[in-house]
Design an enzyme around this catalytic site. Structure first.
Site, PDB file in Angstrom:
ATOM      1  N   ARG A  37       0.882  -1.306   0.099  1.00 36.91           N
ATOM      2  CA  ARG A  37       0.250  -0.196  -0.013  1.00 36.91           C
ATOM      3  C   ARG A  37       0.911   1.290   0.118  1.00 36.91           C
ATOM      4  O   ARG A  37       0.390   2.254   0.550  1.00 36.91           O
ATOM      5  CB  ARG A  37      -1.030   0.173   1.296  1.00 36.91           C
ATOM      6  CG  ARG A  37      -1.895  -0.853   1.346  1.00 36.91           C
ATOM      7  CD  ARG A  37      -2.995  -0.427   0.080  1.00 36.91           C
ATOM      8  NE  ARG A  37      -4.420  -1.235  -0.185  1.00 36.91           N
ATOM      9  CZ  ARG A  37      -5.227  -1.257   0.901  1.00 36.91           C
ATOM     10  NH1 ARG A  37      -5.459  -0.424   1.686  1.00 36.91           N
ATOM     11  NH2 ARG A  37      -6.235  -2.349   0.655  1.00 36.91           N
ATOM     12  N   ARG A  41      -3.631   6.689   0.537  1.00 36.88           N
ATOM     13  CA  ARG A  41      -4.377   7.866   0.895  1.00 36.88           C
ATOM     14  C   ARG A  41      -3.700   8.733   1.912  1.00 36.88           C
ATOM     15  O   ARG A  41      -3.677   9.798   2.261  1.00 36.88           O
ATOM     16  CB  ARG A  41      -5.788   7.546   1.875  1.00 36.88           C
ATOM     17  CG  ARG A  41      -6.758   7.634   0.863  1.00 36.88           C
ATOM     18  CD  ARG A  41      -8.122   7.222   1.509  1.00 36.88           C
ATOM     19  NE  ARG A  41      -7.893   5.774   1.695  1.00 36.88           N
ATOM     20  CZ  ARG A  41      -8.969   4.988   2.376  1.00 36.88           C
ATOM     21  NH1 ARG A  41     -10.177   5.562   2.533  1.00 36.88           N
ATOM     22  NH2 ARG A  41      -8.751   3.642   2.536  1.00 36.88           N
ATOM     23  N   ARG A  50      -7.816  11.446  -6.119  1.00 39.60           N
ATOM     24  CA  ARG A  50      -8.984  10.581  -5.613  1.00 39.60           C
ATOM     25  C   ARG A  50     -10.062  11.356  -5.881  1.00 39.60           C
ATOM     26  O   ARG A  50     -11.072  10.803  -5.993  1.00 39.60           O
ATOM     27  CB  ARG A  50      -8.701  10.415  -4.028  1.00 39.60           C
ATOM     28  CG  ARG A  50      -9.487   9.447  -3.645  1.00 39.60           C
ATOM     29  CD  ARG A  50      -8.949   8.831  -2.199  1.00 39.60           C
ATOM     30  NE  ARG A  50      -9.771   7.998  -1.612  1.00 39.60           N
ATOM     31  CZ  ARG A  50     -10.693   8.151  -0.716  1.00 39.60           C
ATOM     32  NH1 ARG A  50     -10.766   9.389  -0.284  1.00 39.60           N
ATOM     33  NH2 ARG A  50     -11.502   7.059  -0.292  1.00 39.60           N
ATOM     34  N   ASP A  86      -6.480  -3.644  -7.477  1.00 38.74           N
ATOM     35  CA  ASP A  86      -6.784  -4.110  -6.402  1.00 38.74           C
ATOM     36  C   ASP A  86      -7.287  -5.629  -6.428  1.00 38.74           C
ATOM     37  O   ASP A  86      -7.533  -6.269  -7.674  1.00 38.74           O
ATOM     38  CB  ASP A  86      -8.369  -3.422  -5.938  1.00 38.74           C
ATOM     39  CG  ASP A  86      -8.844  -3.798  -4.384  1.00 38.74           C
ATOM     40  OD1 ASP A  86      -8.146  -3.116  -3.571  1.00 38.74           O
ATOM     41  OD2 ASP A  86      -9.457  -4.559  -4.150  1.00 38.74           O
ATOM     42  N   TYR A 162     -14.184 -12.351   0.460  1.00 35.85           N
ATOM     43  CA  TYR A 162     -15.026 -10.980  -0.106  1.00 35.85           C
ATOM     44  C   TYR A 162     -16.159 -11.178  -0.873  1.00 35.85           C
ATOM     45  O   TYR A 162     -17.259 -10.828  -0.560  1.00 35.85           O
ATOM     46  CB  TYR A 162     -14.121 -10.123  -0.775  1.00 35.85           C
ATOM     47  CG  TYR A 162     -12.902  -9.366   0.180  1.00 35.85           C
ATOM     48  CD1 TYR A 162     -13.325  -8.217   1.186  1.00 35.85           C
ATOM     49  CD2 TYR A 162     -11.645 -10.010   0.432  1.00 35.85           C
ATOM     50  CE1 TYR A 162     -12.454  -7.699   1.920  1.00 35.85           C
ATOM     51  CE2 TYR A 162     -10.988  -9.130   1.290  1.00 35.85           C
ATOM     52  CZ  TYR A 162     -11.219  -8.238   1.938  1.00 35.85           C
ATOM     53  OH  TYR A 162     -10.444  -7.802   2.758  1.00 35.85           O
TER      54      TYR A 162
HETATM   55  O1  CP3 Z   1      -0.182   0.391  -3.292  1.00 37.21           O
HETATM   56  C1  CP3 Z   1      -0.269  -0.772  -3.212  1.00 37.21           C
HETATM   57  O2  CP3 Z   1      -0.421  -1.729  -2.335  1.00 37.21           O
HETATM   58  C2  CP3 Z   1      -0.847  -1.428  -4.786  1.00 37.21           C
HETATM   59  C3  CP3 Z   1      -2.248  -1.400  -4.538  1.00 37.21           C
HETATM   60  C4  CP3 Z   1      -3.288  -2.270  -3.821  1.00 37.21           C
HETATM   61  C5  CP3 Z   1      -4.398  -1.946  -3.238  1.00 37.21           C
HETATM   62  N1  CP3 Z   1      -4.942  -2.664  -2.697  1.00 37.21           N
HETATM   63  C6  CP3 Z   1      -5.082  -0.471  -3.495  1.00 37.21           C
HETATM   64  C7  CP3 Z   1      -6.209  -0.085  -2.851  1.00 37.21           C
HETATM   65  C8  CP3 Z   1      -3.121  -3.441  -3.310  1.00 37.21           C
HETATM   66  C9  CP3 Z   1      -1.851  -4.575  -3.478  1.00 37.21           C
HETATM   67  C10 CP3 Z   1      -4.270  -3.902  -2.767  1.00 37.21           C
HETATM   68  C11 CP3 Z   1      -4.633  -5.366  -2.263  1.00 37.21           C
HETATM   69  C12 CP3 Z   1      -5.725  -5.671  -1.424  1.00 37.21           C
HETATM   70  N2  CP3 Z   1      -7.066  -5.045  -1.488  1.00 37.21           N
HETATM   71  C13 CP3 Z   1      -5.842  -6.453  -0.151  1.00 37.21           C
HETATM   72  C14 CP3 Z   1      -4.747  -7.234   0.233  1.00 37.21           C
HETATM   73  C15 CP3 Z   1      -3.787  -6.715   0.980  1.00 37.21           C
HETATM   74  C16 CP3 Z   1      -4.484  -6.395   2.333  1.00 37.21           C
HETATM   75  O3  CP3 Z   1      -4.589  -5.241   2.715  1.00 37.21           O
HETATM   76  O4  CP3 Z   1      -4.383  -7.445   3.056  1.00 37.21           O
HETATM   77  C17 CP3 Z   1      -7.109  -6.520   0.225  1.00 37.21           C
HETATM   78  C18 CP3 Z   1      -7.748  -7.450   1.441  1.00 37.21           C
HETATM   79  C19 CP3 Z   1      -7.929  -5.626  -0.733  1.00 37.21           C
HETATM   80  C20 CP3 Z   1      -9.404  -5.428  -0.625  1.00 37.21           C
HETATM   81  C21 CP3 Z   1      -9.588  -3.954  -0.281  1.00 37.21           C
HETATM   82  N3  CP3 Z   1      -9.320  -2.876  -1.138  1.00 37.21           N
HETATM   83  C22 CP3 Z   1     -10.289  -3.365   0.985  1.00 37.21           C
HETATM   84  C23 CP3 Z   1     -10.518  -4.094   2.102  1.00 37.21           C
HETATM   85  C24 CP3 Z   1     -10.392  -1.877   0.706  1.00 37.21           C
HETATM   86  C25 CP3 Z   1     -10.862  -0.921   1.637  1.00 37.21           C
HETATM   87  C26 CP3 Z   1      -9.955  -0.567   2.925  1.00 37.21           C
HETATM   88  C27 CP3 Z   1      -9.090   0.769   2.562  1.00 37.21           C
HETATM   89  O5  CP3 Z   1      -7.948   0.779   2.602  1.00 37.21           O
HETATM   90  O6  CP3 Z   1      -9.948   1.689   1.975  1.00 37.21           O
HETATM   91  C28 CP3 Z   1      -9.728  -1.551  -0.660  1.00 37.21           C
HETATM   92  C29 CP3 Z   1      -9.482  -0.100  -1.167  1.00 37.21           C
HETATM   93  C30 CP3 Z   1      -8.052   0.226  -1.568  1.00 37.21           C
HETATM   94  N4  CP3 Z   1      -7.573  -0.604  -2.255  1.00 37.21           N
HETATM   95  C31 CP3 Z   1      -7.603   1.344  -1.529  1.00 37.21           C
HETATM   96  C32 CP3 Z   1      -6.449   1.311  -2.085  1.00 37.21           C
HETATM   97  C33 CP3 Z   1      -5.254   2.441  -2.386  1.00 37.21           C
HETATM   98  C34 CP3 Z   1      -8.353   2.660  -0.868  1.00 37.21           C
HETATM   99  C35 CP3 Z   1      -9.152   3.117  -1.925  1.00 37.21           C
HETATM  100  C36 CP3 Z   1      -9.276   4.422  -1.776  1.00 37.21           C
HETATM  101  O7  CP3 Z   1     -10.396   5.038  -1.145  1.00 37.21           O
HETATM  102  O8  CP3 Z   1      -8.850   5.298  -2.478  1.00 37.21           O
END
Ligand code: CP3
Length: 354
Positions: A37, A41, A50, A86, A162
């Site tokens: 990540r 944000r 965003r 994602d 999910y």
């Molecule tokens: O920078 C990076 O790591 C690359 C991009 C990336 C994202 N998600 C972007 C993202 C990667 C590798 C992921 C993996 C991901 N997504 C996982 C596995 C890793 C972990 O965290 O356990 C999981 C479980 C998800 C599912 C997911 N996506 C959730 C539960 C959420 C909501 C929680 C949150 O942080 O908002 C997301 C959204 C998400 N994926 C965001 C980002 C940057 C936030 C979106 C935003 O509001 O801009």
């Protein structure tokens, strides 16, 4: 470009790619660093983008995905760039609806029975994710040569969590019920995800990803037998499928909260790199897995958030405890969104000053 040609290009440039070398089993010192990540944000430039488009649009528009992937590299010069996308893009590409709600995370119409499953279509995946491959192709051109481009997917079990729960969950009641009460349906879903994950990752490699990571964020909720069946077995199949086509591309596995099962996971799946969560004692795990397996991790994201002397001390402690062993420095989970950006700069500098 044929696979042969891209293979020889890769050998020409690998000397300059510390992360790729470490992922292939070389003890590089100081260890290369990137963060889960790292695009997110906590970065003001990410928050600015965003406002322009919703999450799915950002993932599916190559210009935006490329820019968001590069933002942390521009600021900190990490050794690896992870594609902005994602893990839930796969179920979305199969036809399951997906939206992200503020404060709630992903929301999907849950898959609970045969009819729900029958509405999904594996055949749509490659076409639906073509913008992701386009983003990877552009990234290979735009990124400096010493930076390794990482593709990724969720592991079948975590993605199934999910899909069946319909989003994030505290107790995973529905997926646990399906595993026990309708194992035939659950197996069908897992087989579908295993096939399409392997295919999708091959597509990412073909488009330019130099290594790929499988995120199994919820592996740790399973008892040992289920862990073998739903985490180790599908991962092994995905690894075998990719390796048959791309024998030189390193594969990273992240069986989060897998506890003592991670050693069996490292031995049986065939992954090159074992990514560890925050609770793992890296030096102890190093004694338990074959020396050819690279370890990735595992600074507590909370320590990064809080910063100060403790951040530098803990980062150095982890780095030094693995000296002489193939290691990729990372967090034990993703960067927390309230992390001050300057703490990330401190971390990268600390790891590199030896
Ligand atoms: O920078 C990076 O790591 C690359 C991009 C990336 C994202 N998600 C972007 C993202 C990667 C590798 C992921 C993996 C991901 N997504 C996982 C596995 C890793 C972990 O965290 O356990 C999981 C479980 C998800 C599912 C997911 N996506 C959730 C539960 C959420 C909501 C929680 C949150 O942080 O908002 C997301 C959204 C998400 N994926 C965001 C980002 C940057 C936030 C979106 C935003 O509001 O801009």
């Amino acid at each position: 470009m044929t696979q042969q040609q891209s293979g020889s290009l890769a050998t020409q440039t690998i000397r300059h790619k510390p992360l790729l070398r470490a992922l292939k089993g070389e003890a590089v010192w100081p260890p290369p660093v990137w963060l889960m990540r790292q695009a997110g944000r906590y970065l003001p430039e990410f928050r600015a983008m965003r406002e322009q488009a919703d999450f799915l649009t950002r993932c599916m528009t190559p210009e935006i995905a490329v820019e968001l992937t590069i933002q942390p590299i521009r600021r900190y010069g990490m050794d690896g760039a992870i594609l902005f996308s994602d893990i839930l893009i796969l179920p979305w590409a199969m036809g399951q609806d997906l939206r992200f709600e503020e404060g709630r995370g992903p929301v999907m119409t849950p898959i609970r029975d045969e009819a729900d499953l029958a509405r999904l279509d594996e055949g749509r995946v490659m076409e639906a994710v073509s913008p992701v491959r386009e983003a990877l192709r552009r990234l290979r051109v735009e990124l400096p040569a010493e930076i390794t481009l990482l593709g990724f997917a969720g592991s079948p079990f975590t993605v199934a969590c999910y899909m069946v729960e319909g989003g994030s969950s505290r107790d995973f009641a529905h997926i646990r019920a399906m595993m026990q009460q309708n194992p035939a349906l659950f197996d069908k879903l897992m087989a579908m995800l295993t096939r399409s994950t392997a295919e999708m990752l091959c597509g990412q490699i073909e488009a330019g990803a130099e290594a790929v990571m499988l995120f199994d964020s919820w592996a740790g909720i399973l008892p040992p037998e289920a862990f073998r069946r739903y985490v180790i077995e599908p991962t092994k199949q995905i690894v075998a499928h990719i390796r048959a086509r791309y024998p030189d591309v390193p594969l990273i596995g992240f069986p989060r909260l897998g506890g003592v099962m991670v050693t069996e996971y490292a031995e049986k799946t065939g992954i090159n790199t074992l990514a560890l969560d925050t609770v793992a004692d890296m030096a102890k795990v190093a004694e338990m897995v074959p020396p050819s397996v690279t370890l990735q991790g595992n600074l507590d994201p909370m320590i990064l958030l809080n910063g100060g002397e403790a951040l530098q001390e803990e980062a150095r402690r982890i780095r030094d405890s693995l000296k002489g062993r193939p290691h990729v420095f990372n967090l034990g989970h993703g960067v927390i969104k309230t992390t001050p950006p300057e703490h990330v700069a401190t971390l990268v500098e600390t790891i590199r000053s030896v």
